[in-house]
Design a protein around this motif. Structure first.
Motif, mmCIF file in Angstrom:
data_model
loop_
_atom_site.group_PDB
_atom_site.id
_atom_site.type_symbol
_atom_site.label_atom_id
_atom_site.label_comp_id
_atom_site.label_asym_id
_atom_site.label_seq_id
_atom_site.Cartn_x
_atom_site.Cartn_y
_atom_site.Cartn_z
ATOM 1 N N PRO A 243 3.609 9.859 6.779
ATOM 2 C CA PRO A 243 2.694 10.977 6.441
ATOM 3 C C PRO A 243 2.170 10.935 5.004
ATOM 4 O O PRO A 243 1.048 11.372 4.741
ATOM 5 C CB PRO A 243 3.574 12.218 6.669
ATOM 6 C CG PRO A 243 4.523 11.793 7.735
ATOM 7 C CD PRO A 243 4.815 10.338 7.462
ATOM 8 N N ASN A 244 2.965 10.356 4.076
ATOM 9 C CA ASN A 244 2.503 10.299 2.672
ATOM 10 C C ASN A 244 1.528 9.145 2.416
ATOM 11 O O ASN A 244 1.101 8.918 1.283
ATOM 12 C CB ASN A 244 3.700 10.195 1.722
ATOM 13 C CG ASN A 244 4.461 8.880 1.867
ATOM 14 O OD1 ASN A 244 4.076 8.016 2.642
ATOM 15 N ND2 ASN A 244 5.547 8.738 1.136
ATOM 16 N N GLY A 245 1.205 8.391 3.495
ATOM 17 C CA GLY A 245 0.241 7.302 3.348
ATOM 18 C C GLY A 245 0.857 5.957 3.030
ATOM 19 O O GLY A 245 0.205 4.921 3.156
ATOM 20 N N GLU A 246 2.127 5.950 2.615
ATOM 21 C CA GLU A 246 2.795 4.680 2.301
ATOM 22 C C GLU A 246 3.374 4.070 3.571
ATOM 23 O O GLU A 246 3.806 4.785 4.474
ATOM 24 C CB GLU A 246 3.918 4.918 1.279
ATOM 25 C CG GLU A 246 3.396 5.248 -0.111
ATOM 26 C CD GLU A 246 4.526 5.497 -1.098
ATOM 27 O OE1 GLU A 246 5.667 5.071 -0.822
ATOM 28 O OE2 GLU A 246 4.260 6.130 -2.133
ATOM 29 N N LEU A 247 3.388 2.715 3.614
ATOM 30 C CA LEU A 247 3.934 2.043 4.787
ATOM 31 C C LEU A 247 5.442 2.276 4.888
ATOM 32 O O LEU A 247 6.156 2.290 3.888
ATOM 33 C CB LEU A 247 3.665 0.528 4.712
ATOM 34 C CG LEU A 247 2.231 0.058 4.913
ATOM 35 C CD1 LEU A 247 2.159 -1.455 4.830
ATOM 36 C CD2 LEU A 247 1.657 0.547 6.242
ATOM 37 N N TYR A 248 5.903 2.447 6.121
ATOM 38 C CA TYR A 248 7.337 2.584 6.389
ATOM 39 C C TYR A 248 8.049 1.305 5.953
ATOM 40 O O TYR A 248 7.571 0.204 6.212
ATOM 41 C CB TYR A 248 7.531 2.833 7.893
ATOM 42 C CG TYR A 248 8.970 2.873 8.339
ATOM 43 C CD1 TYR A 248 9.804 3.921 7.963
ATOM 44 C CD2 TYR A 248 9.494 1.857 9.152
ATOM 45 C CE1 TYR A 248 11.129 3.961 8.383
ATOM 46 C CE2 TYR A 248 10.813 1.898 9.577
ATOM 47 C CZ TYR A 248 11.631 2.947 9.178
ATOM 48 O OH TYR A 248 12.951 2.981 9.597
ATOM 49 N N GLN A 249 9.173 1.450 5.269
ATOM 50 C CA GLN A 249 9.859 0.280 4.691
ATOM 51 C C GLN A 249 11.150 -0.114 5.427
ATOM 52 O O GLN A 249 11.699 -1.181 5.192
ATOM 53 C CB GLN A 249 10.219 0.561 3.219
ATOM 54 C CG GLN A 249 9.019 0.758 2.317
ATOM 55 C CD GLN A 249 8.172 -0.500 2.192
ATOM 56 O OE1 GLN A 249 8.684 -1.575 1.919
ATOM 57 N NE2 GLN A 249 6.879 -0.375 2.422
ATOM 58 N N GLY A 250 11.643 0.769 6.295
ATOM 59 C CA GLY A 250 12.963 0.533 6.895
ATOM 60 C C GLY A 250 12.922 -0.247 8.191
ATOM 61 O O GLY A 250 11.974 -0.990 8.479
ATOM 62 N N PHE A 251 13.959 -0.063 8.990
ATOM 63 C CA PHE A 251 14.107 -0.775 10.257
ATOM 64 C C PHE A 251 14.534 0.202 11.345
ATOM 65 O O PHE A 251 15.079 1.258 11.062
ATOM 66 C CB PHE A 251 15.152 -1.897 10.119
ATOM 67 C CG PHE A 251 14.711 -2.978 9.178
ATOM 68 C CD1 PHE A 251 14.003 -4.071 9.633
ATOM 69 C CD2 PHE A 251 14.967 -2.871 7.813
ATOM 70 C CE1 PHE A 251 13.561 -5.045 8.759
ATOM 71 C CE2 PHE A 251 14.530 -3.846 6.926
ATOM 72 C CZ PHE A 251 13.828 -4.941 7.403
ATOM 73 N N ILE A 252 14.291 -0.158 12.606
ATOM 74 C CA ILE A 252 14.660 0.665 13.755
ATOM 75 C C ILE A 252 15.807 -0.042 14.476
ATOM 76 O O ILE A 252 15.619 -1.148 14.998
ATOM 77 C CB ILE A 252 13.461 0.827 14.739
ATOM 78 C CG1 ILE A 252 12.192 1.265 13.992
ATOM 79 C CG2 ILE A 252 13.805 1.769 15.875
ATOM 80 C CD1 ILE A 252 12.239 2.640 13.378
ATOM 81 N N ALA A 253 16.966 0.590 14.512
ATOM 82 C CA ALA A 253 18.159 -0.072 15.074
ATOM 83 C C ALA A 253 17.939 -0.528 16.521
ATOM 84 O O ALA A 253 18.296 -1.648 16.883
ATOM 85 C CB ALA A 253 19.364 0.856 14.980
ATOM 86 N N SER A 254 17.311 0.308 17.345
ATOM 87 C CA SER A 254 17.140 -0.056 18.761
ATOM 88 C C SER A 254 16.228 -1.273 18.927
ATOM 89 O O SER A 254 16.403 -2.079 19.841
ATOM 90 C CB SER A 254 16.575 1.125 19.552
ATOM 91 O OG SER A 254 15.342 1.537 19.001
ATOM 92 N N SER A 255 15.251 -1.423 18.028
ATOM 93 C CA SER A 255 14.355 -2.591 18.079
ATOM 94 C C SER A 255 15.077 -3.836 17.580
ATOM 95 O O SER A 255 15.013 -4.907 18.195
ATOM 96 C CB SER A 255 13.110 -2.353 17.221
ATOM 97 O OG SER A 255 12.400 -1.237 17.683
#
Length: 270
Positions: A243-255
């Motif tokens: 929402p703040n316009g910055e790219l998500y930096q983390g990871f998704i455990a299920s993926s």
């Protein structure tokens, strides 16, 4: 050692047993793409001699900082990811470890024996993460025993401390509008993708989509003879803005759980 020296050494070691990565890299560069690296993943065991705390040291020394933590219940894994404090172009580092205490007594004893058979100073090497399989023997019987319970443990036994995969930053690619387009291009060029959980893991709503090739097969010399064992793979990640316009930096455990399947022997035959 500088960040770039460390990353170059990890790439050289990885490319030596993952010829497909160099070929895909070259294929995209010929299309005029400039390849940027999203993250590098490393595997280990949570034995105190080689756990994440040990493996992360070299990365912390060159300026990385710990960011996220992840749990993979079905694979009995715990992981952390790191980002560089000053170099925004440096790839993230993702280090996972097999939680041995959640594994069978047989697997625990086997891993303990593998590590016990190494000289103690082996694990004090500041460049342990670049050392590969530091144990003295390579027994196909031990590999198969580990493989029965944990594909991850079997892979570690054969390949040891090294990058398990590098990841192309799909956001930096100019000629592809989606990960699906990139996947289609790769498949049309003859590459097999990991279809566990679908070829694309994650969704725009989760802010991260990932796909990967199946690991290359590499000839490994066991005491009992030579076998072709899945080595490493190439991953592709597309990140979406928060929402703040910055790219998500983390990871998704299920993926990530499904991405781990890229080295799975069973998937090679499909």
């Amino acid at each position: 050692m500088t960040t770039n020296q460390l990353l170059s050494k990890l790439w050289e070691q990885y490319a030596a047993i993952t010829p497909s990565a160099t070929k895909i890299h070259d294929l995209l560069e010929k299309k005029g793409e400039q390849i940027k690296n999203d993250h590098i993943a490393i595997r280990t065991f949570n034995d105190q001699r080689v756990n994440i705390k040990v493996i992360e040291k070299l990365f912390l020394e060159v300026g990385y900082e710990q960011k996220g933590e992840y749990i993979f219940d079905s694979k009995k894994l715990f992981a952390k990811h790191y980002e560089h404090s000053s170099d925004k172009n440096a790839p993230r580092i993702f280090i996972s470890e097999l939680e041995l205490e959640k594994c069978s007594p047989k697997l625990q004893a086997t891993v303990k024996e593998i590590l016990d058979n190494c000289e103690a100073e082996t694990f004090n090497n500041p460049e342990l993460v670049l050392s590969g399989a530091v144990w003295k023997t390579k027994s196909l019987a031990v590999y198969n025993l580990l493989l029965e319970e944990s594909e991850y443990a079997a892979w570690m036994y054969v390949y040891g401390f090294r990058a398990n995969h590098f990841t192309i930053n799909a956001n930096a690619l100019k000629g592809f509008n989606s990960l699906e387009e990139l996947n289609t291009f790769l498949e049309n060029s003859g590459w097999k993708l990991n279809s566990s959980g679908g070829k694309i893991k994650g969704t725009p709503a989760q802010l991260l989509e990932q796909s990967s090739t199946l690991a290359d097969l590499h000839s490994v010399n066991f005491d009992e003879g030579t076998m072709q064992i899945p080595s490493c793979y190439y991953e592709f990640a597309l990140r979406y803005p928060m929402p703040n316009g910055e790219l998500y930096q983390g990871f998704i455990a299920s993926s990530a759980d499904k991405i781990f399947e890229s080295t799975n022997v069973k998937l090679q035959n499909h």
